[in-house]
Design an enzyme around this catalytic site. Structure first.
Site, PDB file in Angstrom:
ATOM      1  N   ASP A  41      25.395  31.880 105.349  1.00  0.00           N
ATOM      2  CA  ASP A  41      25.969  30.901 106.276  1.00  0.00           C
ATOM      3  C   ASP A  41      26.193  31.538 107.645  1.00  0.00           C
ATOM      4  OD1 ASP A  41      27.172  28.571 107.253  1.00  0.00           O
ATOM      5  OD2 ASP A  41      29.042  28.879 106.173  1.00  0.00           O
ATOM      6  N   SER A 124      25.388  29.522  95.972  1.00  0.00           N
ATOM      7  CA  SER A 124      26.603  29.771  95.185  1.00  0.00           C
ATOM      8  C   SER A 124      26.657  31.116  94.472  1.00  0.00           C
ATOM      9  CB  SER A 124      26.876  28.649  94.169  1.00  0.00           C
ATOM     10  OG  SER A 124      27.449  27.532  94.793  1.00  0.00           O
TER      11      SER A 124
END
Length: 177
Positions: A41, A124
């Site tokens: 991210d 994840s």
């Protein structure tokens, strides 16, 4: 590198930097604020430049299992599809379904926006703690299902390390068998 052909699409597992891939879209494993963070991210936000953060501020976040789309700005990819995967809590809180939903939401947004080539990170599996082999099986299954529709040309599962790429490659080969 593992490569499988399905429905006219090439599904590939590669090791590399997702921010350098020149595809229609790359997927950002984001947090629910969409305002940047660590790992992939943060790398995507840094590579895209401040315009990405400005656009993300207008979106209002994203719940786990869903996806939102922005422009790519300084990235070689035209678009960024932001998705939020589940935090691992031992597998008893529907984490598998949420992760599968995140992949499906990304493919649906890509399809809705005419994007035919896209790359996913290992959603994840970093700070969210999802077991890598389990996540790889879900990613492989969802990529194969999306490819079967005949709408995509190239789907890349982009891993940060050779070990992760080997795990994702084994999952893809097993799912395609």
């Amino acid at each position: 590198m593992v490569r499988i052909e399905k429905g006219g699409a090439a599904i590939e597992v590669v090791t590399g930097d997702i921010t350098r891939l020149a595809l229609d879209a790359i997927v950002n494993a984001a947090n629910s604020s969409l305002l940047g963070g660590g790992g992939v991210d943060g790398a995507i936000h840094r590579a895209a430049g401040p315009e990405l953060l400005e656009e993300c501020r207008t979106i209002g976040g994203c719940p786990a299992g869903e996806a939102r789309i922005t422009f790519g700005y300084g990235l070689p990819a035209q678009r960024v599809i932001h998705t939020v995967g589940p935090v691992w809590h031992g597998g008893e809180r529907g984490e598998d379904a949420v992760l599968a939903g995140a992949y499906r939401a990304c493919f649906a947004l890509a399809l809705d926006n005419g994007l035919r080539t896209l790359a996913f990170p290992a959603i994840s599996t970093g700070v969210y703690g999802f077991p890598k082999a389990r996540a790889a099986r879900i990613a492989a299954r969802e990529a194969l299902a999306a490819a079967a529709g005949g709408h995509f040309r190239r789907i890349v599962l982009c891993c940060f390390s050779e070990a992760d790429a080997a795990t994702y490659g084994r999952a893809l080969e097993a799912s395609a068998a």
